[in-house]
Design a protein around this motif. Structure first.
Motif, PDB file in Angstrom:
ATOM      1  N   GLU A  24      46.794 -24.706  26.255  1.00 30.32           N
ATOM      2  CA  GLU A  24      45.539 -24.618  27.000  1.00 30.32           C
ATOM      3  C   GLU A  24      45.491 -25.648  28.122  1.00 30.32           C
ATOM      4  O   GLU A  24      44.987 -25.376  29.221  1.00 30.32           O
ATOM      5  CB  GLU A  24      44.355 -24.818  26.051  1.00 30.32           C
ATOM      6  CG  GLU A  24      44.173 -23.680  25.053  1.00 30.32           C
ATOM      7  CD  GLU A  24      43.121 -23.997  24.003  1.00 30.32           C
ATOM      8  OE1 GLU A  24      42.506 -23.067  23.469  1.00 30.32           O
ATOM      9  OE2 GLU A  24      42.922 -25.209  23.715  1.00 30.32           O
ATOM     10  N   ALA A  25      46.022 -26.852  27.843  1.00 31.10           N
ATOM     11  CA  ALA A  25      46.030 -27.908  28.855  1.00 31.10           C
ATOM     12  C   ALA A  25      46.941 -27.535  30.016  1.00 31.10           C
ATOM     13  O   ALA A  25      46.608 -27.780  31.188  1.00 31.10           O
ATOM     14  CB  ALA A  25      46.471 -29.229  28.237  1.00 31.10           C
ATOM     15  N   MET A  26      48.105 -26.952  29.732  1.00 32.69           N
ATOM     16  CA  MET A  26      49.025 -26.556  30.791  1.00 32.69           C
ATOM     17  C   MET A  26      48.404 -25.476  31.673  1.00 32.69           C
ATOM     18  O   MET A  26      48.564 -25.483  32.887  1.00 32.69           O
ATOM     19  CB  MET A  26      50.348 -26.073  30.183  1.00 32.69           C
ATOM     20  CG  MET A  26      51.154 -27.179  29.516  1.00 32.69           C
ATOM     21  SD  MET A  26      52.732 -26.589  28.849  1.00 32.69           S
ATOM     22  CE  MET A  26      53.557 -26.093  30.354  1.00 32.69           C
ATOM     23  N   GLU A  27      47.665 -24.567  31.058  1.00 39.40           N
ATOM     24  CA  GLU A  27      47.003 -23.523  31.825  1.00 39.40           C
ATOM     25  C   GLU A  27      45.893 -24.118  32.693  1.00 39.40           C
ATOM     26  O   GLU A  27      45.725 -23.746  33.865  1.00 39.40           O
ATOM     27  CB  GLU A  27      46.406 -22.480  30.877  1.00 39.40           C
ATOM     28  CG  GLU A  27      45.700 -21.335  31.564  1.00 39.40           C
ATOM     29  CD  GLU A  27      46.643 -20.472  32.379  1.00 39.40           C
ATOM     30  OE1 GLU A  27      46.178 -19.833  33.345  1.00 39.40           O
ATOM     31  OE2 GLU A  27      47.862 -20.432  32.047  1.00 39.40           O
ATOM     32  N   ALA A  28      45.160 -25.090  32.132  1.00 37.72           N
ATOM     33  CA  ALA A  28      44.060 -25.717  32.875  1.00 37.72           C
ATOM     34  C   ALA A  28      44.552 -26.612  34.000  1.00 37.72           C
ATOM     35  O   ALA A  28      43.828 -26.871  34.962  1.00 37.72           O
ATOM     36  CB  ALA A  28      43.183 -26.527  31.923  1.00 37.72           C
ATOM     37  N   SER A  29      45.800 -27.098  33.889  1.00 33.43           N
ATOM     38  CA  SER A  29      46.316 -28.054  34.875  1.00 33.43           C
ATOM     39  C   SER A  29      47.036 -27.391  36.040  1.00 33.43           C
ATOM     40  O   SER A  29      47.438 -28.084  36.981  1.00 33.43           O
ATOM     41  CB  SER A  29      47.278 -29.030  34.188  1.00 33.43           C
ATOM     42  OG  SER A  29      48.461 -28.366  33.762  1.00 33.43           O
ATOM     43  N   LYS A  30      47.224 -26.090  36.018  1.00 40.04           N
ATOM     44  CA  LYS A  30      47.996 -25.412  37.058  1.00 40.04           C
ATOM     45  C   LYS A  30      47.403 -25.657  38.434  1.00 40.04           C
ATOM     46  O   LYS A  30      46.214 -25.424  38.657  1.00 40.04           O
ATOM     47  CB  LYS A  30      48.060 -23.908  36.774  1.00 40.04           C
ATOM     48  CG  LYS A  30      49.003 -23.547  35.628  1.00 40.04           C
ATOM     49  CD  LYS A  30      49.081 -22.049  35.439  1.00 40.04           C
ATOM     50  CE  LYS A  30      50.049 -21.679  34.316  1.00 40.04           C
ATOM     51  NZ  LYS A  30      50.119 -20.213  34.114  1.00 40.04           N
ATOM     52  N   GLY A  31      48.249 -26.126  39.354  1.00 38.47           N
ATOM     53  CA  GLY A  31      47.831 -26.387  40.717  1.00 38.47           C
ATOM     54  C   GLY A  31      46.883 -27.553  40.865  1.00 38.47           C
ATOM     55  O   GLY A  31      46.292 -27.760  41.924  1.00 38.47           O
TER      56      GLY A  31
END
Length: 492
Positions: free
Chosen positions: A439-446
């Motif tokens: 979830e963190a990786m998805e939220a951190s994109k860009g």
């Protein structure tokens, strides 16, 4: 869950504090000659008018009867990386090392077009450094240029997706903020205003100085990775239409990315700039008109107002005056570091809504939001009559001392469960439920880079509900908690 305080560099820091007979100076000169990427920074003690320049220690250049126009640079930091990826960090004591032994190697480094120099707003450092060498060795010993230079501010905006064809924002971010956003590392600036002319240098000063140079290399690594991703193959000749084969990125034993000769040349050609010092840069600037206005304003303030620096409550959040009981502060631009420390212990601490606010704007924000304005500017106390009991002058210089002072003055109650409970970036609160790694990786994109070293660790991530900044309990998290528990006297 504050970003981890900056740990010591993962390799030895060389303190250069002697002449050619000591082993550190020859090692420094050898590293400078072989370096392909060099990060630069300098420290000095701001010199008050009429004060003399700091005297040398044994074996250094003799003291001058007349101090230079600019502050004397007393410490020079260099983080050098060679072709094989080996990195060395040097903290050079310019009060102990003969400047004559350093001038030629430094000038050669500054003017080498094949060596990339990294710095953060380094022009002022170069002006002061040039003045220091000129005062000691004569007018022919100045530095007037740095070629193949890359400013970390430009790197930051490139990594954040800023269009290179557009002008950069006028208000640039501090190095501490850039390191926090790009590396999730918190650089302590408590020693920034320490007396860099006192000897011996403390271990804290040495580590602080080394970190300011060392983390520039880490930022460059992120830049290099993004450039390599976007430009899969770069020709060594700018006008060539042929594409070179994919070059493998070499990694040193410490894990840091380095460039091949051709690829580094391409980066220098496309992205580097130069610093050129004009004659006007070598003259101290002063404005008689501004000085007269300042003296006139100070005199009027002294006549009209008796600026009492002691707090006389109650604060606006006190229930006796209709408050909600929750302390809230507004820290002006001079003490933004205190705002982050207050947030670390769970206190609502805002910063000005604009970068260069007028006194009335600060007071309006404090009044509307029911905050105490914390400042180091005694002139703001004259506005107390406009906002009763809403301005307090902080006396301490270091952030830890300032935090302890505010806690004691306003009788704040700090509990362990509130430590690291606010976003240090924007003062926001965290989501109630932590995020998983996916979830963190998805939220951190860009938006934010999550270090790959965290992928195999069972960590929880917390997101700020206001600015979406992600936080996690890194290796230095518990040390930071213990630090604030000590400052706040929790558990005693």
């Amino acid at each position: 869950m504050d970003p981890a305080p900056a740990p010591p560099p993962p390799f030895a820091v060389h303190l250069v504090s002697g002449g050619s007979s000591s082993p550190e100076l020859p090692l420094l000169l050898q590293s400078l000659a072989a370096a392909r990427v060099v990060a630069l920074d300098a420290e000095w003690k701001p010199r008050r008018r009429g004060a003399s320049a700091p005297g040398p220690v044994d074996g250094a250049s003799p003291a001058l009867p007349n101090p230079p126009l600019f502050p004397t640079v007393t410490v020079l930091q260099l983080a050098c990386r060679g072709e094989e990826g080996c990195s060395e960090v040097f903290v050079v004591d310019l009060l102990a090392v003969p400047l004559a032994d350093l001038w030629a190697p430094l000038r050669q480094l500054f003017e080498r077009p094949d060596a990339l120099k990294l710095g953060f707003r380094f022009k002022q450092d170069l002006v002061y450094l040039s003045a220091t060498f000129t005062a000691a060795l004569g007018s022919d010993s100045r530095f007037d240029r740095v070629e193949a230079f890359l400013d970390v501010t430009n790197v930051y905006y490139y990594l954040m997706g800023h269009d290179r064809q557009k002008r950069l924002p006028k208000e640039t971010k501090s190095l501490a903020t850039i390191c926090e956003e790009l590396l999730n590392v918190s650089l302590s600036k408590e020693l920034q205003c320490s007396d860099w002319s006192c000897r011996p240098l403390s271990e804290g000063q040495i580590q602080y100085a080394a970190s300011d140079a060392y983390y520039l290399l880490d930022i460059f690594d992120l830049f290099h990775q993004k450039v390599r991703t976007e430009e899969k193959c770069v020709s060594t000749m700018e006008t060539s239409d042929q594409h070179c084969p994919q070059r493998a990125i070499e990694c040193s034993s410490s894990g840091y990315v380095i460039c091949s000769d051709d690829y580094l040349t391409s980066i220098i050609t496309k992205y580097s700039d130069r610093i050129l010092l004009a004659e006007s840069d070598t003259k101290a600037r002063s404005s008689r008109r501004k000085q007269k206005q300042k003296l006139s304003t100070d005199a009027k303030c002294k006549e009209k107002f008796d600026c009492n620096t002691e707090w006389q409550g109650p604060p606006p959040w006190d229930p006796s005056v209709g408050g909600d009981g929750y302390p809230k502060f507004l820290c002006d631009v001079m003490i933004e570091g205190l705002a982050k420390h207050l947030r670390c212990v769970g206190i609502d601490a805002a910063t000005p809504s604009c970068k260069k606010p007028q006194p009335r704007e600060l007071l309006n924000q404090a009044y509307k939001e029911g905050r105490i304005l914390l400042t180091r500017d005694i002139k703001l106390l004259k506005y107390q009559y406009l906002a009763t009991n809403q301005v307090y002058k902080v006396k301490g210089l270091l952030k830890h001392d300032q935090l302890a002072e505010v806690i004691d003055t306003f009788q704040l109650k700090i509990s362990e469960d509130r430590l690291m409970s606010r976003c240090t970036k924007c003062n926001g609160s965290f989501i109630q439920k932590p995020l998983t790694l996916e979830e963190a990786m998805e939220a951190s994109k860009g938006f934010q880079v999550i270090p790959s070293c965290l992928f195999n660790r069972n960590l929880e991530f917390w997101k700020c509900t206001d600015c979406n900044q992600l936080y996690w309990e890194g290796t230095q998290y518990h040390n930071a908690v213990q630090k604030f528990m000590s400052v706040c006297n929790i558990g005693e």
